[in-house]
Write a protein that holds these residues in place. Structure first.
Motif, PDB file in Angstrom:
ATOM      1  N   MET A   1       0.839  -1.198   0.000  1.00 15.93           N
ATOM      2  CA  MET A   1       0.000   0.000   0.000  1.00 15.93           C
ATOM      3  C   MET A   1       0.875   1.250   0.000  1.00 15.93           C
ATOM      4  O   MET A   1       1.980   1.243   0.527  1.00 15.93           O
ATOM      5  CB  MET A   1      -0.891   0.006   1.236  1.00 15.93           C
ATOM      6  N   MET A   2       0.368   2.324  -0.620  1.00 15.32           N
ATOM      7  CA  MET A   2       1.117   3.560  -0.683  1.00 15.32           C
ATOM      8  C   MET A   2       0.433   4.608   0.182  1.00 15.32           C
ATOM      9  O   MET A   2      -0.781   4.759   0.166  1.00 15.32           O
ATOM     10  CB  MET A   2       1.176   4.087  -2.117  1.00 15.32           C
ATOM     11  N   THR A   3       1.227   5.333   0.935  1.00 12.44           N
ATOM     12  CA  THR A   3       0.701   6.466   1.682  1.00 12.44           C
ATOM     13  C   THR A   3       1.729   7.574   1.639  1.00 12.44           C
ATOM     14  O   THR A   3       2.907   7.349   1.385  1.00 12.44           O
ATOM     15  CB  THR A   3       0.420   6.095   3.153  1.00 12.44           C
ATOM     16  N   GLY A   4       1.278   8.797   1.906  1.00 10.26           N
ATOM     17  CA  GLY A   4       2.202   9.911   1.982  1.00 10.26           C
ATOM     18  C   GLY A   4       2.588  10.437   0.617  1.00 10.26           C
ATOM     19  O   GLY A   4       1.742  10.797  -0.186  1.00 10.26           O
ATOM     20  N   ARG A   5       3.880  10.426   0.329  1.00  8.01           N
ATOM     21  CA  ARG A   5       4.405  11.055  -0.881  1.00  8.01           C
ATOM     22  C   ARG A   5       5.334  10.082  -1.590  1.00  8.01           C
ATOM     23  O   ARG A   5       6.189   9.451  -0.974  1.00  8.01           O
ATOM     24  CB  ARG A   5       5.147  12.331  -0.491  1.00  8.01           C
ATOM     25  N   THR A   6       5.163   9.962  -2.884  1.00  9.65           N
ATOM     26  CA  THR A   6       6.000   9.060  -3.657  1.00  9.65           C
ATOM     27  C   THR A   6       6.130   9.584  -5.075  1.00  9.65           C
ATOM     28  O   THR A   6       5.527  10.587  -5.446  1.00  9.65           O
ATOM     29  CB  THR A   6       5.408   7.630  -3.656  1.00  9.65           C
ATOM     30  N   THR A   7       6.922   8.904  -5.894  1.00  6.82           N
ATOM     31  CA  THR A   7       7.109   9.273  -7.297  1.00  6.82           C
ATOM     32  C   THR A   7       6.409   8.253  -8.176  1.00  6.82           C
ATOM     33  O   THR A   7       6.624   7.057  -8.030  1.00  6.82           O
ATOM     34  CB  THR A   7       8.609   9.332  -7.656  1.00  6.82           C
ATOM     35  N   LEU A   8       5.569   8.730  -9.070  1.00  5.74           N
ATOM     36  CA  LEU A   8       4.846   7.874 -10.003  1.00  5.74           C
ATOM     37  C   LEU A   8       5.328   8.161 -11.410  1.00  5.74           C
ATOM     38  O   LEU A   8       5.404   9.319 -11.830  1.00  5.74           O
ATOM     39  CB  LEU A   8       3.344   8.136  -9.910  1.00  5.74           C
ATOM     40  N   THR A   9       5.670   7.106 -12.144  1.00  3.93           N
ATOM     41  CA  THR A   9       6.069   7.257 -13.546  1.00  3.93           C
ATOM     42  C   THR A   9       5.191   6.367 -14.409  1.00  3.93           C
ATOM     43  O   THR A   9       5.075   5.166 -14.158  1.00  3.93           O
ATOM     44  CB  THR A   9       7.545   6.870 -13.758  1.00  3.93           C
ATOM     45  N   THR A  10       4.558   6.965 -15.409  1.00  4.78           N
ATOM     46  CA  THR A  10       3.770   6.200 -16.371  1.00  4.78           C
ATOM     47  C   THR A  10       3.648   7.001 -17.652  1.00  4.78           C
ATOM     48  O   THR A  10       3.522   8.231 -17.624  1.00  4.78           O
ATOM     49  CB  THR A  10       2.376   5.858 -15.811  1.00  4.78           C
ATOM     50  N   GLY A  11       3.720   6.304 -18.793  1.00  3.23           N
ATOM     51  CA  GLY A  11       3.608   6.996 -20.068  1.00  3.23           C
ATOM     52  C   GLY A  11       4.699   8.013 -20.303  1.00  3.23           C
ATOM     53  O   GLY A  11       4.484   9.042 -20.941  1.00  3.23           O
ATOM     54  N   TYR A  12       5.910   7.750 -19.762  1.00  3.37           N
ATOM     55  CA  TYR A  12       7.078   8.623 -19.957  1.00  3.37           C
ATOM     56  C   TYR A  12       6.898   9.996 -19.343  1.00  3.37           C
ATOM     57  O   TYR A  12       7.504  10.970 -19.755  1.00  3.37           O
ATOM     58  CB  TYR A  12       7.424   8.721 -21.451  1.00  3.37           C
ATOM     59  N   ALA A  13       6.036  10.083 -18.338  1.00  2.00           N
ATOM     60  CA  ALA A  13       5.876  11.300 -17.554  1.00  2.00           C
ATOM     61  C   ALA A  13       5.917  10.912 -16.084  1.00  2.00           C
ATOM     62  O   ALA A  13       5.527   9.800 -15.716  1.00  2.00           O
ATOM     63  CB  ALA A  13       4.560  12.000 -17.887  1.00  2.00           C
ATOM     64  N   THR A  14       6.400  11.828 -15.252  1.00  4.54           N
ATOM     65  CA  THR A  14       6.580  11.543 -13.835  1.00  4.54           C
ATOM     66  C   THR A  14       5.811  12.545 -12.989  1.00  4.54           C
ATOM     67  O   THR A  14       5.792  13.739 -13.290  1.00  4.54           O
ATOM     68  CB  THR A  14       8.075  11.606 -13.464  1.00  4.54           C
ATOM     69  N   ALA A  15       5.168  12.057 -11.953  1.00  4.44           N
ATOM     70  CA  ALA A  15       4.432  12.915 -11.029  1.00  4.44           C
ATOM     71  C   ALA A  15       5.000  12.769  -9.630  1.00  4.44           C
ATOM     72  O   ALA A  15       5.350  11.668  -9.201  1.00  4.44           O
ATOM     73  CB  ALA A  15       2.948  12.557 -11.022  1.00  4.44           C
ATOM     74  N   ASP A  16       5.089  13.890  -8.943  1.00  7.21           N
ATOM     75  CA  ASP A  16       5.335  13.887  -7.502  1.00  7.21           C
ATOM     76  C   ASP A  16       3.968  13.646  -6.876  1.00  7.21           C
ATOM     77  O   ASP A  16       3.120  14.537  -6.839  1.00  7.21           O
ATOM     78  CB  ASP A  16       5.925  15.231  -7.083  1.00  7.21           C
ATOM     79  N   LEU A  17       3.741  12.424  -6.412  1.00  9.59           N
ATOM     80  CA  LEU A  17       2.404  11.977  -6.024  1.00  9.59           C
ATOM     81  C   LEU A  17       2.173  12.196  -4.530  1.00  9.59           C
ATOM     82  O   LEU A  17       2.928  11.697  -3.705  1.00  9.59           O
ATOM     83  CB  LEU A  17       2.254  10.495  -6.382  1.00  9.59           C
ATOM     84  N   GLU A  22      -4.825   8.656   5.364  1.00 11.92           N
ATOM     85  CA  GLU A  22      -6.063   7.956   5.745  1.00 11.92           C
ATOM     86  C   GLU A  22      -6.744   7.319   4.530  1.00 11.92           C
ATOM     87  O   GLU A  22      -7.774   6.665   4.678  1.00 11.92           O
ATOM     88  CB  GLU A  22      -7.024   8.937   6.422  1.00 11.92           C
ATOM     89  N   HIS A  23      -6.177   7.497   3.352  1.00  8.06           N
ATOM     90  CA  HIS A  23      -6.820   6.968   2.143  1.00  8.06           C
ATOM     91  C   HIS A  23      -5.754   6.313   1.257  1.00  8.06           C
ATOM     92  O   HIS A  23      -5.460   6.769   0.173  1.00  8.06           O
ATOM     93  CB  HIS A  23      -7.514   8.107   1.394  1.00  8.06           C
ATOM     94  N   LEU A  51       5.390  16.672 -12.885  1.00  9.64           N
ATOM     95  CA  LEU A  51       4.394  17.571 -12.321  1.00  9.64           C
ATOM     96  C   LEU A  51       4.030  17.072 -10.936  1.00  9.64           C
ATOM     97  O   LEU A  51       4.586  16.093 -10.453  1.00  9.64           O
ATOM     98  CB  LEU A  51       3.154  17.673 -13.212  1.00  9.64           C
ATOM     99  N   THR A  52       3.089  17.765 -10.294  1.00  9.20           N
ATOM    100  CA  THR A  52       2.593  17.328  -8.993  1.00  9.20           C
ATOM    101  C   THR A  52       1.161  16.841  -9.145  1.00  9.20           C
ATOM    102  O   THR A  52       0.327  17.517  -9.748  1.00  9.20           O
ATOM    103  CB  THR A  52       2.652  18.473  -7.971  1.00  9.20           C
ATOM    104  N   LEU A  53       0.913  15.662  -8.613  1.00 10.23           N
ATOM    105  CA  LEU A  53      -0.401  15.032  -8.692  1.00 10.23           C
ATOM    106  C   LEU A  53      -0.870  14.762  -7.267  1.00 10.23           C
ATOM    107  O   LEU A  53      -0.211  14.048  -6.520  1.00 10.23           O
ATOM    108  CB  LEU A  53      -0.296  13.729  -9.482  1.00 10.23           C
ATOM    109  N   GLU A  54      -1.989  15.355  -6.887  1.00  8.75           N
ATOM    110  CA  GLU A  54      -2.532  15.172  -5.547  1.00  8.75           C
ATOM    111  C   GLU A  54      -3.794  14.317  -5.618  1.00  8.75           C
ATOM    112  O   GLU A  54      -4.700  14.598  -6.404  1.00  8.75           O
ATOM    113  CB  GLU A  54      -2.868  16.519  -4.907  1.00  8.75           C
TER     114      GLU A  54
END
Length: 294
Positions: A1-17, A22-23, A51-54
């Motif tokens: 499971m992921m919580t807090g802040r992480t890095t997501l990469t998909t489709g050759y783009a990266t988000a600061d997730l 609690e979710h 970019l940043t994705l919340e």
């Protein structure tokens, strides 16, 4: 499971997730069904944008803040389903287009490191033609979903979706779920320069012919605009998830700058080797593509 802040990469783009503790969100198991995969590992390609994705708990909606942060409000059911991968992939389409990339509905195969881009409507024969070319030594570079990149006036196909859903030949089973082939063995793993573009129409009653697609007709311009813009609108991925109703509000991801770049990309496509191709079988279409490939 992921919580807090992480890095997501998909489709050759990266988000600061950013994720609410609690979710928490479950890692999706459909990463192999998207171009470039879906991973929380650091980006690996030079083409990766950021970019940043919340993500917050909510009824299912998308918003873009004044600072350009993309905010997704997801229900718990969607956040824990395979829809998460598709939703976050689509949310990154603005970033892709800001970095001269675009997701397209197309198939690509390569020969000696150069790509042929196969366009066409649903059931036009893109997958079967690619499989026919693979039998002749060509390499799969993405089936049905891939990413185009423009660099210094040259078009590249970035490795796309490494699976193929093959429509049954039996017309009685036409609308049943299609068997899925894994194409990852021998798959193109590096960007490939696009040397040929064809708009396919494979039909048993079709005559064999090719014709230049340029200069573009109004109808072709509309087809290309729709193809290049469909993912930035978010329409292929309703925010309520893949099991919800098959429609949704257009996402607020597009910008005038992205629209202008898509028009520039179409102009670049218009300067490429671009043909209409009609054939009665996928093997006949493969014959013509081998003849057209420079």
């Amino acid at each position: 499971m992921m919580t807090g802040r992480t890095t997501l990469t998909t489709g050759y783009a990266t988000a600061d997730l950013h994720l609410p503790a609690e979710h928490p969100l479950a890692l999706p198991d459909v990463a192999h069904l998207l171009p470039g995969g879906w991973t929380t590992s650091p980006p690996r390609l030079e083409t990766d944008a950021q970019l940043t994705l919340e993500i917050t708990a909510g009824p299912g909606q998308v918003d873009v803040t004044e600072k350009g942060v993309i905010a997704l409000a997801l229900t718990e059911q969607v956040a824990h389903s395979a829809a998460l991968a598709y939703i976050t992939y689509t949310a990154l389409e603005r970033t892709r287009q800001q970095h001269r990339m675009a997701t397209v509905h197309a198939t690509a195969v390569t020969h000696q490191g150069r790509a042929a881009l196969l366009l066409g409507h649903k059931a036009a024969g893109k997958t079967t033609t690619a499989l026919a070319l693979a039998q002749r030594g060509w390499t799969h570079a993405g089936d049905d979903l891939l990413v185009l990149r423009e660099a210094d006036g040259e078009l590249f196909a970035l490795p796309g979706k490494p699976t193929a859903a093959v429509r049954p030949a039996d017309t009685g089973r036409f609308y049943r779920p299609k068997p899925v082939l894994d194409l990852r063995d021998g798959f193109q793993v590096a960007p490939a320069s696009i040397a040929l573009i064809v708009r396919l129409a494979v039909h048993p009653y079709s005559q064999t012919l090719t014709a230049p697609a340029t200069p573009f007709s109004t109808a072709e311009l509309l087809r290309l605009h729709e193809n290049l813009a469909r993912y930035i609108t978010g329409l292929p991925t309703p925010i309520n998830g893949l099991t919800g109703m098959p429609y949704g509000t257009a996402w607020p991801l597009d910008t005038p700058q992205c629209a202008r770049w898509r028009s520039q990309l179409i102009s670049l496509l218009g300067r490429s080797r671009f043909f209409y191709l009609h054939a009665p079988t996928a093997y006949a279409a493969a014959d013509l593509i081998e003849e057209l490939m420079p």
